[in-house]
Design an enzyme around this catalytic site. Structure first.
Site, PDB file in Angstrom:
ATOM      1  N   ASP A 274       0.848  -1.188   0.143  1.00 31.67           N
ATOM      2  CA  ASP A 274       0.065  -0.203   0.016  1.00 31.67           C
ATOM      3  C   ASP A 274       0.770   1.141   0.038  1.00 31.67           C
ATOM      4  O   ASP A 274       1.833   1.286   0.558  1.00 31.67           O
ATOM      5  CB  ASP A 274      -0.789  -0.166   1.378  1.00 31.67           C
ATOM      6  CG  ASP A 274      -1.978  -1.019   1.215  1.00 31.67           C
ATOM      7  OD1 ASP A 274      -2.889  -0.976   2.086  1.00 31.67           O
ATOM      8  OD2 ASP A 274      -2.060  -1.780   0.063  1.00 31.67           O
TER       9      ASP A 274
ATOM     10  N   HIS B 275       3.673  -2.006   3.283  1.00 32.40           N
ATOM     11  CA  HIS B 275       3.597  -0.683   2.686  1.00 32.40           C
ATOM     12  C   HIS B 275       5.092  -0.631   1.843  1.00 32.40           C
ATOM     13  O   HIS B 275       6.097  -1.037   2.397  1.00 32.40           O
ATOM     14  CB  HIS B 275       3.494   0.380   3.652  1.00 32.40           C
ATOM     15  CG  HIS B 275       2.205   0.013   4.324  1.00 32.40           C
ATOM     16  ND1 HIS B 275       2.223  -0.747   5.398  1.00 32.40           N
ATOM     17  CD2 HIS B 275       0.937   0.794   4.487  1.00 32.40           C
ATOM     18  CE1 HIS B 275       0.834  -0.460   6.025  1.00 32.40           C
ATOM     19  NE2 HIS B 275       0.052   0.534   5.116  1.00 32.40           N
TER      20      HIS B 275
END
Length: 410
Positions: free
Chosen positions: A163, A307
């Protein structure tokens, strides 16, 4: 009288033998000269002709002056095929047949109508495919193709998801690890970052990674007005389409926050929402070892959350990618995993993981469920995850639990 008959019979036998010999000699001579009494090529003789002979007989009166071949993707999996788009000029070129070759012999074949097929032993190779004109024009064109292993639905698989990117400084190093190991992942990009760094999104796509949207600016969608919600999705879809030429079909809602309004808007945008079943909480621990250990607890069918904007994740990715593969896991995109399990990713639904048995119960939550529910708090989703053994209920605070937190401030 009998002696006369015998004499004539001997003459007849000799005559028959002579005729047979002459026929044999004539047949041999006809083959050597390539002539036929009918001047027609039989099916057998046509198959025996060499490619060179065929080319010599081709009408090359109008040669090609331009030649190009476009592949629909820069990567393919063993077991898949792709249709190549061949274009040439002038339109009335008389011989448009191409001779195909591969930089590593036998790894790729291309049919006469341009369908490319990788061989069974071509996995984990990157090759150059070349098409050459056969009309004497000496034209040729090439493209590079990355070949991934076939997916075996009977073997365990995990979908790694990233992400908040792209961040060129970190995303590219993470991509290096996946590229080196011929593994895939899904990158949920922020539209604003895709606009800043389109070349990094292009690299994700060209390597065969899946590119989804994490909305435009990482706002909690369940707290937006209707027009704000639409803009967050539309702008991010446009930014990704501008970067890679195709619109995303998957969306990761920031903080995992989802409700019926969000799902209804996602359906309008052609987006399926995908949350996660295993949260590494990398934003909280900020430690490569902790992230590595958490990822290595993944089980078949998990969608794992990380992430790609954090430097401390680079080392974790470089370690767990080869280690998961060594343990027998196939690292695939979200869409590949669902397709391999026979499950769909329909616009306007929410997913957390696949069911390895493919026979438990639906795990999607249709638009119309309880408003304001974040990932893991929706009652129907929580019940489903309990059945398939996921831990979505413990990961509702992805990116931290503070509303309005932006990427990079977790």
């Amino acid at each position: 009288m009998k002696k006369g008959v015998m004499k004539y019979l001997q003459y007849a036998v000799v005559l028959v033998v002579v005729v047979i010999l002459l026929c044999g000699i004539f047949s041999i001579l006809r083959r050597l000269t390539g002539t036929s009494s009918t001047d027609d090529l039989s099916a057998g003789s046509a198959e025996a002709q060499t490619e060179a002979n065929i080319d010599e007989k081709a009408d090359n009166s109008v040669p090609m002056t331009e030649l190009s071949v476009t592949a629909p993707a820069t990567s393919i999996r063993v077991g898949e095929t792709m249709q190549l788009d061949v274009s040439f000029a002038p339109e009335n070129a008389t011989n448009t047949k191409l001779k195909w070759s591969c930089s590593e012999e036998g790894l790729v074949s291309v049919s006469e109508d341009g369908v490319l097929t990788p061989s069974e032993d071509s996995a984990k190779h990157t090759v150059t495919v070349t098409g050459e004109a056969t009309d004497g024009s000496d034209l040729s064109t090439s493209f590079e193709l990355r070949i991934y292993p076939a997916i075996d639905p009977s073997k365990p698989m995990v979908a790694i998801t990233m992400d908040d990117g792209p961040n060129p400084d970190t995303t590219n190093k993470i991509l290096d690890a996946f590229e080196e190991n011929y593994a895939k992942a899904t990158f949920f990009c922020l539209g604003q970052n895709a606009g800043y760094y389109p070349e990094t999104v292009q690299r994700e796509y060209n390597l065969g990674m899946e590119v989804g949207t994490h909305t435009q600016s990482h706002q909690q969608l369940t707290k937006l007005s209707g027009s704000e919600l639409t803009k967050e999705m539309e702008d991010s879809v446009s930014a990704i389409r501008d970067a890679i030429g195709v619109a995303p079909t998957l969306m990761r809602p920031p903080y995992g926050a989802i409700n019926s309004t969000v799902l209804a808007e996602a359906k309008k945008q052609g987006l399926c929402a995908v949350n996660w079943s295993l949260d590494t909480e990398d934003w909280k621990t900020k430690n490569a070892d902790d992230t590595y250990k958490m990822v290595m607890t993944a089980t078949d069918g998990d969608v794992v959350l990380l992430h790609d904007i954090h430097e401390y994740n680079i080392n974790a990715v470089e370690r767990f990618v080869p280690d998961l593969i060594a343990e027998g896991y196939q690292l695939v995109t979200v869409s590949e995993m669902y397709a391999a399990r026979g499950e769909t990713l329909d616009p306007g639904t929410i997913h957390y993981r696949t069911d390895p048995t493919t026979a438990v119960m639906e795990e999607t939550t249709a638009a119309g469920d309880e408003d304001g529910a974040a990932a893991g708090t929706d009652s129907s989703a929580a019940d489903t995850d309990a059945v398939v053994g996921t831990v979505a209920g413990s990961t509702a605070d992805e990116d931290g639990s503070t509303d309005g937190t932006t990427a990079g401030t977790e």
